[in-house]
Design an enzyme around this catalytic site. Structure first.
Site, PDB file in Angstrom:
ATOM      1  CE1 TYR A 117      -3.045  -2.933   0.594  1.00 56.33           C
ATOM      2  CE2 TYR A 117      -3.555  -2.222   2.321  1.00 56.33           C
ATOM      3  CZ  TYR A 117      -3.901  -3.324   1.321  1.00 56.33           C
ATOM      4  OH  TYR A 117      -4.934  -4.340   1.709  1.00 56.33           O
ATOM      5  N   GLY A 118       1.059   2.224  -1.233  1.00 53.84           N
ATOM      6  CA  GLY A 118       1.713   3.183  -1.395  1.00 53.84           C
ATOM      7  C   GLY A 118       3.312   2.916  -1.118  1.00 53.84           C
TER       8      GLY A 118
END
Length: 329
Positions: free
Chosen positions: A51-52
């Site tokens: 995530y990210g």
């Protein structure tokens, strides 16, 4: 023990194209959501290394600084984290390296729940399970779980864990909503048989069950579903579900999203429901679903409009039990 609601952090950071479609919250906005969740009694937070590309873990770690022991942190490993041929998957080298990197980003010396983010067809289960077991024995991970596996894969992995005398998966994380009940076919029976916790992701079907989508309004250019139409759904069937949700929500003078979440929370196999939010008002509304107790009539209406069509060999499961009992009269 974890709260019925888990705060998902895919909206934190979002500095890569995939994550950006879900949200790009900075430290301040993310910390507000984390604090609001903690104050409401939420102790469970879900993230992933991908995530990210690490940003979500970093932001969550900073938001929980000084509150670490009040939280149960779940993160994941599986997807690509670099350009190299071995910076992806569930090999021993990748699992150990990614666990160390996640610990640093989260600013902690242990991960409560470390989950594989999906299957890796190029790595033997023996290698993956031994690497995860090593992390538990070293004290860097408390429990392990899986996500996005098929029922047979969960059973195979747990069977191999028994043979190897390693730790087995304690939880499974799957997509489940009124617009997507596929896990009821095999995954929920497996989870219940194996006495595993079930964590639900995308209980609002990627925002589709919030009520803002109708047959006449399918979203604007900035809506998340317009940027990334995920998870896939049968829209016409989902619109029928929304019609029933709207009737129930109107009668109760509450939001459609709250009723949709309450349905998931009412399902007996579910341990915790992962919600994502970009704003405080979204989070507060979602948290209110915990207090919604649906009636038998409401549950029946929602079941009828959303239920799966029976597939072989589940056409008539009763036939495998009814012949055990003598015919009366």
């Amino acid at each position: 023990m974890v709260s019925e609601i888990c705060l998902g952090t895919m909206t934190f950071g979002g500095n890569d194209p995939m994550s950006a479609a879900f949200g790009q919250l900075d430290d301040n906005s993310s910390s507000q959501l984390v604090n609001e969740a903690l104050n409401a009694g939420v102790n469970f937070f879900d993230t992933a290394n991908v995530y990210g590309v690490g940003a979500s873990e970093e932001i969550l770690g900073r938001a929980l600084k000084g509150k670490r022991h009040d939280a149960v942190i779940a993160t994941k490993v599986r997807f690509r984290m670099g350009p190299g041929p071995n910076q992806v998957g569930l090999s021993r080298a990748q699992i150990i390296q990614q666990a160390e990197d996640s610990l640093k980003r989260l600013g902690t010396d242990y991960i409560d729940l470390y989950q594989i983010h999906g299957p890796d067809p190029f790595t033997d289960w023996e290698e993956t399970l031994r690497a995860l077991d090593e992390l538990i024995r070293s004290g860097k991970v408390r429990y392990i779980g899986c996500s996005n596996l098929q029922g047979w894969q969960i059973m195979k992995a747990n069977g191999i864990a028994t043979q190897l005398s390693t730790h087995a998966f304690h939880t499974n994380q799957s997509y489940y909503s009124l617009a997507g009940r596929d896990i009821e076919r095999e995954i929920i029976p497996v989870v219940q048989d194996q006495k595993m916790g079930l964590l639900v992701w995308s209980p609002l079907a990627g925002g589709f069950l919030t009520g803002k989508y109708t047959r006449n309004n399918q979203g604007g250019a900035d809506d998340r579903r317009m940027k990334l139409d995920f998870p896939p759904i049968d829209r016409e069937k989902a619109y029928d579900v929304i019609d029933v949700l709207r009737d129930i929500a109107k009668a109760r003078e509450t939001s459609i999203a709250k009723i949709a979440l309450a349905w998931v929370l009412n399902q007996p196999a579910v341990t915790s429901v992962i919600i994502g939010a970009k704003r405080l008002d979204q989070l507060q509304d979602n948290l209110g679903a915990v207090g919604v107790i649906l009636t038998e009539e409401e549950l029946s209406r929602l079941d009828q409009v959303s239920r799966l069509q029976p597939e072989y060999p589940l056409w008539n499961p009763v036939m495998y039990t009814q012949d055990r009992f003598p015919v009366q009269g």
